[in-house]
Write a protein that holds these residues in place. Structure first.
Motif, PDB file in Angstrom:
ATOM      1  N   ARG A   1       0.659  -1.294   0.024  1.00  6.32           N
ATOM      2  CA  ARG A   1      -0.146   0.040  -0.074  1.00  6.32           C
ATOM      3  C   ARG A   1       0.801   1.157  -0.216  1.00  6.32           C
ATOM      4  NH1 ARG A   1      -3.546  -0.748   4.923  1.00  6.32           N
ATOM      5  NH2 ARG A   1      -1.741  -1.835   5.362  1.00  6.32           N
ATOM      6  N   GLN A   2       2.110   1.324   0.408  1.00  5.64           N
ATOM      7  CA  GLN A   2       3.027   2.272   0.473  1.00  5.64           C
ATOM      8  C   GLN A   2       3.435   2.466  -0.821  1.00  5.64           C
ATOM      9  OE1 GLN A   2       2.612   0.270   3.176  1.00  5.64           O
ATOM     10  NE2 GLN A   2       1.378   1.757   4.211  1.00  5.64           N
ATOM     11  N   LEU A   3       3.663   1.297  -1.906  1.00  8.24           N
ATOM     12  CA  LEU A   3       4.365   1.591  -3.094  1.00  8.24           C
ATOM     13  C   LEU A   3       3.473   2.513  -4.013  1.00  8.24           C
ATOM     14  CD1 LEU A   3       5.438  -1.992  -3.691  1.00  8.24           C
ATOM     15  CD2 LEU A   3       6.863  -0.080  -2.974  1.00  8.24           C
ATOM     16  N   SER A   4       3.906   4.047  -4.382  1.00 13.42           N
ATOM     17  CA  SER A   4       3.263   4.659  -5.359  1.00 13.42           C
ATOM     18  C   SER A   4       3.429   3.870  -6.855  1.00 13.42           C
ATOM     19  CB  SER A   4       4.195   5.949  -5.365  1.00 13.42           C
ATOM     20  OG  SER A   4       5.470   5.751  -5.818  1.00 13.42           O
ATOM     21  N   PRO A   5       2.650   4.431  -7.755  1.00 14.58           N
ATOM     22  CA  PRO A   5       2.706   3.578  -8.911  1.00 14.58           C
ATOM     23  C   PRO A   5       4.121   3.601  -9.630  1.00 14.58           C
ATOM     24  CG  PRO A   5       0.511   4.903  -8.696  1.00 14.58           C
ATOM     25  CD  PRO A   5       1.348   5.167  -7.443  1.00 14.58           C
ATOM     26  N   SER A   6       4.638   4.964  -9.473  1.00  8.63           N
ATOM     27  CA  SER A   6       6.108   5.110 -10.077  1.00  8.63           C
ATOM     28  C   SER A   6       7.033   4.403  -9.314  1.00  8.63           C
ATOM     29  CB  SER A   6       6.365   6.634  -9.704  1.00  8.63           C
ATOM     30  OG  SER A   6       6.641   7.246  -8.464  1.00  8.63           O
ATOM     31  N   ARG A   7       7.085   3.984  -7.975  1.00 11.33           N
ATOM     32  CA  ARG A   7       7.816   3.198  -7.260  1.00 11.33           C
ATOM     33  C   ARG A   7       7.732   1.932  -7.731  1.00 11.33           C
ATOM     34  NH1 ARG A   7       6.925   6.104  -2.010  1.00 11.33           N
ATOM     35  NH2 ARG A   7       8.657   7.632  -2.138  1.00 11.33           N
ATOM     36  N   SER A   8       6.194   1.273  -7.813  1.00 12.14           N
ATOM     37  CA  SER A   8       6.041   0.047  -8.335  1.00 12.14           C
ATOM     38  C   SER A   8       6.530  -0.134  -9.787  1.00 12.14           C
ATOM     39  CB  SER A   8       4.543   0.039  -8.357  1.00 12.14           C
ATOM     40  OG  SER A   8       3.990  -1.036  -7.534  1.00 12.14           O
TER      41      SER A   8
END
Length: 136
Positions: free
Chosen positions: A112-119
């Motif tokens: 849940r803490q992974l933003s789309p860009s980090r993902s």
């Protein structure tokens, strides 16, 4: 598929903490444990494409099992990459192809803490590992 020893240690550590603040602190600690990449490895050829932060990745096959080293200048990304390395180091090429990245971060309680860009960035790192494992 059984998990590498480092991945089991990561799971146990992250499942033992409750709050996001504790997880974030643990994430930073995992990032600090990454060995320093020599400057000789911090070259454009080893930069992962598709990451907003700079991430360098090198890998080699050792007795049929992959060993990767990576680093990033971004602290949070360094922690996430360290957890990815814990999950994939020691895997065969076939096992590496089958790694479920979203499932791994879900089990760690970090999805849940992974933003789309980090993902997307982590997916790019895993894709690069897979490319390296398929290279002749």
């Amino acid at each position: 598929m059984s998990l590498p020893t480092e991945a089991v240690a990561a799971l146990e550590a992250f499942q033992a903490v409750g709050s996001w603040e504790q997880r974030a602190r643990l994430l930073m600690q995992w990032g600090e444990r990454l060995p320093v990449l020599p400057d000789a490895d911090k070259v454009d050829a080893n930069l992962v494409q598709g990451c907003e932060s700079l991430v360098w990745l090198v890998g080699h096959l050792q007795n049929g099992h992959w060993q990767f080293a990576a680093n990033s200048e971004a602290r949070l990304i360094r922690g996430l990459v360290a957890l990815l390395l814990a999950r994939v180091n020691g895997l065969s090429t076939a096992e590496l192809q089958a790694v479920d990245l979203p499932g791994w971060f879900e089990r760690l309680g970090l999805s849940r803490q992974l933003s789309p860009s980090r993902s997307n960035g982590l997916n790019a790192v895993l894709q690069r590992m897979r490319e390296l494992s398929r290279a002749p």
